[in-house]
Enzyme design. Structure first.
Site, short mmCIF file in Angstrom:
data_model
loop_
_atom_site.label_atom_id
_atom_site.label_comp_id
_atom_site.label_asym_id
_atom_site.label_seq_id
_atom_site.Cartn_x
_atom_site.Cartn_y
_atom_site.Cartn_z
N SER A 159 -0.07 -2.19 -9.10
CA SER A 159 -0.22 -3.63 -8.94
C SER A 159 -1.10 -3.96 -7.74
O SER A 159 -1.99 -3.19 -7.39
CB SER A 159 1.14 -4.31 -8.82
OG SER A 159 1.00 -5.69 -9.03
N HIS A 200 5.22 -0.93 2.86
CA HIS A 200 5.75 -0.77 4.22
C HIS A 200 5.34 -1.94 5.10
O HIS A 200 4.41 -2.69 4.79
CB HIS A 200 5.25 0.55 4.81
CG HIS A 200 5.76 1.75 4.09
ND1 HIS A 200 6.73 2.59 4.60
CD2 HIS A 200 5.45 2.27 2.87
CE1 HIS A 200 6.98 3.56 3.75
NE2 HIS A 200 6.22 3.39 2.68
N ASP A 248 -0.93 2.27 0.06
CA ASP A 248 -2.12 3.01 -0.36
C ASP A 248 -2.83 2.16 -1.41
O ASP A 248 -2.18 1.52 -2.24
CB ASP A 248 -1.73 4.33 -1.03
CG ASP A 248 -1.32 5.42 -0.05
OD1 ASP A 248 -1.11 5.12 1.14
OD2 ASP A 248 -1.18 6.58 -0.49
#
EC number: 4.1.1.65
Length: 280
Positions: free
Chosen positions: A246, A143, A86
């Site tokens: 980050s 992911h 995200d």
């Protein structure tokens, strides 16, 4: 005056020590008292997280929370690459002459980003890149963007400049100077990929699922190793996580890809949504 002094100040801060200290503080039982305030401040949707907020033992544990399985559908298709995280697209484009764009007037090289390996870098010349910024409110698990084999990883110690707008606009070659952990992926039909996890100020550490590699280690040394067994990970499976906000940079070798509809600079992405597809 304050705005003029701030860029100079970020070069002088003991960034790594500050980040390790933050990591220790957010791992204390006392830090759980800040979870509800954190949720309210960043307007986090708790309906999609794996378990009730009250069950997290520390702020660090909540920060790296998992989501319910159905919260992030994975775009199907063997020729579709999905967003690994995200976040918000800060830059994207073609890799021209081995160079990536950080911000207007600020570039850095693929070779620098990958730790100085020109051989590793050259395979991405003519390919594509995308830089995704994860804010403190975002989901911070990382992911797989495709189904592929994990061939090797590289740990690159460095500084921990902030990766927000202040850092990007004022620190030359920021992403090539900050600490980072690179995972190299080989795919069946979409070419090689490099998934670069970039550390930042107050990031406690970056961790991965395939071994015990971690970042923000005092006196850490550059490491480049093959991953035992070259494990195969399915698209959308968990690869690692940040222990604070980050940036991720994804390098794509193939020049036969095009960005999916809606993937543009400044746009928000959800993990699992289509990022790029193979040209018809």
């Amino acid at each position: 005056m304050g705005k003029k002094l701030l860029p100079g100040l970020i070069h002088r801060l003991p960034q790594n020590a500050m980040s390790r200290t933050m990591g220790k503080i957010t791992a204390t039982p006392f830090s759980r008292l800040a979870i509800q305030r954190y949720i309210k401040h960043y307007q986090i949707d708790t309906s999609i997280i794996e378990k009730p907020a009250s069950e997290y033992r520390t702020l660090k544990e909540f920060f790296s929370r998992r989501l319910k399985p159905a919260a992030r559908p994975i775009a199907p298709g063997p020729d579709t690459i999905v967003s690994p995280v995200d976040g918000t697209v800060s830059q994207l484009g073609d890799i021209c002459e081995g160079t990536l764009i950080q911000a207007k007037g600020k570039d850095f090289s693929v070779s620098e980003l990958l730790g100085g390996s020109e051989e590793e870098a050259k395979r991405y010349y003519g390919g594509k890149f995308i830089t995704i910024y994860l804010s403190p409110r975002d989901y911070h698990r990382i992911h797989m963007p495709v189904t592929g084999d994990l061939s090797s990883y590289c740990y690159l110690p460095g500084r921990l400049y902030p990766v927000n707008k202040l850092g990007i606009e004022n620190v030359d070659r920021l992403f090539a100077r900050n600490e980072r952990l690179v995972t190299h992926i080989k795919t069946d039909s979409l070419g090689d990929m490099a998934l670069v996890k970039v550390g930042a100020l107050f990031v406690g550490s970056v961790k991965v699922c395939y071994n015990t590699a971690t970042t923000n280690i005092k006196h850490g040394r550059q490491t480049h190793e093959k991953i035992a067994g070259t494990p195969r990970y399915e698209k959308g499976s968990e690869l690692g996580w940040f222990e604070f906000g980050s940036t991720v940079i994804l390098l794509l070798e193939s020049n036969e890809l095009e960005w999916a509809t809606g993937v543009e600079k400044g746009k928000s992405l959800l993990m699992g949504q289509a990022l790029a597809t193979k040209k018809a």
